[in-house]
Design a protein around this motif. Sequence first.
Motif, PDB file in Angstrom:
ATOM      1  N   TYR A   1       0.820  -1.206   0.000  1.00  0.00           N
ATOM      2  CA  TYR A   1       0.000   0.000   0.000  1.00  0.00           C
ATOM      3  C   TYR A   1       0.858   1.262   0.000  1.00  0.00           C
ATOM      4  O   TYR A   1       0.451   2.287  -0.557  1.00  0.00           O
ATOM      5  CB  TYR A   1      -0.959  -0.021   1.193  1.00  0.00           C
ATOM      6  CG  TYR A   1      -2.084  -1.003   1.027  1.00  0.00           C
ATOM      7  CD1 TYR A   1      -2.930  -0.947  -0.080  1.00  0.00           C
ATOM      8  CD2 TYR A   1      -2.304  -2.018   1.963  1.00  0.00           C
ATOM      9  CE1 TYR A   1      -3.964  -1.862  -0.251  1.00  0.00           C
ATOM     10  CE2 TYR A   1      -3.342  -2.932   1.797  1.00  0.00           C
ATOM     11  CZ  TYR A   1      -4.160  -2.845   0.690  1.00  0.00           C
ATOM     12  OH  TYR A   1      -5.174  -3.750   0.517  1.00  0.00           O
ATOM     13  N   SER A   2       2.038   1.191   0.590  1.00  0.00           N
ATOM     14  CA  SER A   2       2.954   2.336   0.541  1.00  0.00           C
ATOM     15  C   SER A   2       3.389   2.603  -0.896  1.00  0.00           C
ATOM     16  O   SER A   2       3.453   3.759  -1.337  1.00  0.00           O
ATOM     17  CB  SER A   2       4.182   2.080   1.421  1.00  0.00           C
ATOM     18  OG  SER A   2       3.826   1.972   2.776  1.00  0.00           O
TER      19      SER A   2
ATOM     20  N   GLU B   1     -15.573  -3.749   3.392  1.00  0.00           N
ATOM     21  CA  GLU B   1     -14.374  -4.559   3.202  1.00  0.00           C
ATOM     22  C   GLU B   1     -13.227  -4.041   4.065  1.00  0.00           C
ATOM     23  O   GLU B   1     -13.118  -2.840   4.320  1.00  0.00           O
ATOM     24  CB  GLU B   1     -13.952  -4.548   1.732  1.00  0.00           C
ATOM     25  CG  GLU B   1     -14.967  -5.207   0.799  1.00  0.00           C
ATOM     26  CD  GLU B   1     -14.554  -5.091  -0.654  1.00  0.00           C
ATOM     27  OE1 GLU B   1     -13.623  -4.310  -0.934  1.00  0.00           O
ATOM     28  OE2 GLU B   1     -15.163  -5.768  -1.491  1.00  0.00           O
ATOM     29  N   ARG B   2     -12.375  -4.968   4.485  1.00  0.00           N
ATOM     30  CA  ARG B   2     -11.205  -4.613   5.269  1.00  0.00           C
ATOM     31  C   ARG B   2      -9.992  -5.339   4.695  1.00  0.00           C
ATOM     32  O   ARG B   2     -10.131  -6.375   4.039  1.00  0.00           O
ATOM     33  CB  ARG B   2     -11.399  -4.973   6.752  1.00  0.00           C
ATOM     34  CG  ARG B   2     -12.630  -4.333   7.371  1.00  0.00           C
ATOM     35  CD  ARG B   2     -12.718  -4.597   8.856  1.00  0.00           C
ATOM     36  NE  ARG B   2     -11.814  -3.761   9.632  1.00  0.00           N
ATOM     37  CZ  ARG B   2     -12.107  -2.517  10.026  1.00  0.00           C
ATOM     38  NH1 ARG B   2     -13.263  -1.964   9.705  1.00  0.00           N
ATOM     39  NH2 ARG B   2     -11.241  -1.833  10.747  1.00  0.00           N
ATOM     40  N   THR B   3      -8.823  -4.796   4.939  1.00  0.00           N
ATOM     41  CA  THR B   3      -7.599  -5.428   4.431  1.00  0.00           C
ATOM     42  C   THR B   3      -7.315  -6.720   5.190  1.00  0.00           C
ATOM     43  O   THR B   3      -7.782  -6.908   6.306  1.00  0.00           O
ATOM     44  CB  THR B   3      -6.400  -4.471   4.572  1.00  0.00           C
ATOM     45  OG1 THR B   3      -6.215  -4.145   5.950  1.00  0.00           O
ATOM     46  CG2 THR B   3      -6.638  -3.197   3.776  1.00  0.00           C
ATOM     47  N   GLN B   4      -6.499  -7.582   4.577  1.00  0.00           N
ATOM     48  CA  GLN B   4      -6.314  -8.931   5.105  1.00  0.00           C
ATOM     49  C   GLN B   4      -5.516  -8.971   6.395  1.00  0.00           C
ATOM     50  O   GLN B   4      -5.893  -9.667   7.345  1.00  0.00           O
ATOM     51  CB  GLN B   4      -5.637  -9.806   4.048  1.00  0.00           C
ATOM     52  CG  GLN B   4      -6.520 -10.096   2.849  1.00  0.00           C
ATOM     53  CD  GLN B   4      -5.856 -11.001   1.842  1.00  0.00           C
ATOM     54  OE1 GLN B   4      -4.660 -11.281   1.948  1.00  0.00           O
ATOM     55  NE2 GLN B   4      -6.601 -11.462   0.861  1.00  0.00           N
ATOM     56  N   THR B   5      -4.398  -8.267   6.458  1.00  0.00           N
ATOM     57  CA  THR B   5      -3.545  -8.370   7.646  1.00  0.00           C
ATOM     58  C   THR B   5      -3.615  -7.132   8.541  1.00  0.00           C
ATOM     59  O   THR B   5      -3.595  -7.249   9.764  1.00  0.00           O
ATOM     60  CB  THR B   5      -2.078  -8.613   7.239  1.00  0.00           C
ATOM     61  OG1 THR B   5      -1.639  -7.555   6.386  1.00  0.00           O
ATOM     62  CG2 THR B   5      -1.948  -9.935   6.516  1.00  0.00           C
TER      63      THR B   5
ATOM     64  N   LEU C   1       2.600   5.926  -3.031  1.00  0.00           N
ATOM     65  CA  LEU C   1       3.767   6.608  -3.579  1.00  0.00           C
ATOM     66  C   LEU C   1       3.654   6.755  -5.091  1.00  0.00           C
ATOM     67  O   LEU C   1       3.978   7.811  -5.654  1.00  0.00           O
ATOM     68  CB  LEU C   1       5.035   5.824  -3.219  1.00  0.00           C
ATOM     69  CG  LEU C   1       6.367   6.350  -3.756  1.00  0.00           C
ATOM     70  CD1 LEU C   1       6.637   7.759  -3.252  1.00  0.00           C
ATOM     71  CD2 LEU C   1       7.493   5.409  -3.362  1.00  0.00           C
ATOM     72  N   THR C   2       3.161   5.729  -5.752  1.00  0.00           N
ATOM     73  CA  THR C   2       3.014   5.761  -7.210  1.00  0.00           C
ATOM     74  C   THR C   2       2.028   6.817  -7.653  1.00  0.00           C
ATOM     75  O   THR C   2       2.305   7.621  -8.568  1.00  0.00           O
ATOM     76  CB  THR C   2       2.575   4.381  -7.732  1.00  0.00           C
ATOM     77  OG1 THR C   2       3.559   3.408  -7.369  1.00  0.00           O
ATOM     78  CG2 THR C   2       2.395   4.391  -9.241  1.00  0.00           C
ATOM     79  N   PHE C   3       0.858   6.867  -7.022  1.00  0.00           N
ATOM     80  CA  PHE C   3      -0.160   7.838  -7.437  1.00  0.00           C
ATOM     81  C   PHE C   3       0.252   9.271  -7.103  1.00  0.00           C
ATOM     82  O   PHE C   3       0.027  10.187  -7.900  1.00  0.00           O
ATOM     83  CB  PHE C   3      -1.501   7.502  -6.785  1.00  0.00           C
ATOM     84  CG  PHE C   3      -2.258   6.423  -7.507  1.00  0.00           C
ATOM     85  CD1 PHE C   3      -2.914   6.693  -8.694  1.00  0.00           C
ATOM     86  CD2 PHE C   3      -2.323   5.138  -7.005  1.00  0.00           C
ATOM     87  CE1 PHE C   3      -3.614   5.710  -9.379  1.00  0.00           C
ATOM     88  CE2 PHE C   3      -3.013   4.137  -7.674  1.00  0.00           C
ATOM     89  CZ  PHE C   3      -3.658   4.425  -8.862  1.00  0.00           C
ATOM     90  N   ILE C   4       0.848   9.461  -5.933  1.00  0.00           N
ATOM     91  CA  ILE C   4       1.301  10.809  -5.577  1.00  0.00           C
ATOM     92  C   ILE C   4       2.416  11.254  -6.521  1.00  0.00           C
ATOM     93  O   ILE C   4       2.445  12.395  -6.990  1.00  0.00           O
ATOM     94  CB  ILE C   4       1.766  10.853  -4.110  1.00  0.00           C
ATOM     95  CG1 ILE C   4       0.590  10.589  -3.170  1.00  0.00           C
ATOM     96  CG2 ILE C   4       2.393  12.209  -3.782  1.00  0.00           C
ATOM     97  CD1 ILE C   4       0.979  10.392  -1.728  1.00  0.00           C
ATOM     98  N   GLY C   5       3.340  10.338  -6.814  1.00  0.00           N
ATOM     99  CA  GLY C   5       4.414  10.662  -7.745  1.00  0.00           C
ATOM    100  C   GLY C   5       3.906  10.951  -9.143  1.00  0.00           C
ATOM    101  O   GLY C   5       4.396  11.869  -9.816  1.00  0.00           O
TER     102      GLY C   5
ATOM    103  N   VAL D   1     -10.388   3.650   3.058  1.00  0.00           N
ATOM    104  CA  VAL D   1      -9.370   4.628   3.472  1.00  0.00           C
ATOM    105  C   VAL D   1      -8.171   4.556   2.533  1.00  0.00           C
ATOM    106  O   VAL D   1      -7.635   5.585   2.097  1.00  0.00           O
ATOM    107  CB  VAL D   1      -8.938   4.355   4.926  1.00  0.00           C
ATOM    108  CG1 VAL D   1      -7.768   5.258   5.313  1.00  0.00           C
ATOM    109  CG2 VAL D   1     -10.101   4.566   5.886  1.00  0.00           C
ATOM    110  N   LEU D   2      -7.764   3.345   2.182  1.00  0.00           N
ATOM    111  CA  LEU D   2      -6.626   3.171   1.280  1.00  0.00           C
ATOM    112  C   LEU D   2      -6.983   3.577  -0.146  1.00  0.00           C
ATOM    113  O   LEU D   2      -6.143   4.101  -0.876  1.00  0.00           O
ATOM    114  CB  LEU D   2      -6.152   1.725   1.326  1.00  0.00           C
ATOM    115  CG  LEU D   2      -5.676   1.257   2.706  1.00  0.00           C
ATOM    116  CD1 LEU D   2      -5.489  -0.249   2.732  1.00  0.00           C
ATOM    117  CD2 LEU D   2      -4.386   1.960   3.095  1.00  0.00           C
TER     118      LEU D   2
END
Length: 202
Positions: free
Chosen positions: A61-62, A147-151, A66-70, A158-159
């Motif tokens: 997710y980081s 939905e929620r993330t797996q770990t 980072l990809t979209f902001i960049g 939010v993500l």
Amino acid sequence: MPSEQAFAPARALQSLSAGLLAIERLAIMGFMGLLAGLILLNVVTRYSGVPIYWIDESSVYSVVWLTFIGASAMTRLRLDFAVSMLTERLSERWRKVAKVIATGMVVTFGVALAAMCWLWMDPPGIAAAGFDARAFAGETFNFLYTERTQTLNWPTWVLYMILPIFAVSMTVHGLANLVEDIGLVPPAPIRGFVLSDIDGVN
């Protein structure tokens, strides 16, 4: 000749884009530092035989954020992909026209993406459901808010917020580029980034 007041909205757009770019610069540095830290922590904990199970998902997710902001920052910096095989054979006038058209397409894409995010996330719908994710999902079959993330066990919406953020920021940067390409205002100096002299139609 247009008055100084006619340029005011274009200058305000440049200022807004500059503010967003400054925030994106800090976010890029932050996410790069976070990603490096997560990877190093993952290596150390795995080597020590006590791996932390949520680091992999955090790293993914980081990278996504980072990809979209960049990508948004690259739009304003005009470092996005450019195909100049055709435009380099055009006259200076038609090259400017092609640049305006290309920038206009970036703005169109940003607006379309923002509209799709609005339909997908449906803020009026979730508000009408009293922000009850299950009631909203039962009425619309849109399970985004359940939905929620797996770990990490974080809410996925939010993500996914990076998508509308990207759409809005890219649209603002595209509009700032467009008013400069049209000639309403001179190009604003870009602070905080080191740019090359390569110039393409992008």
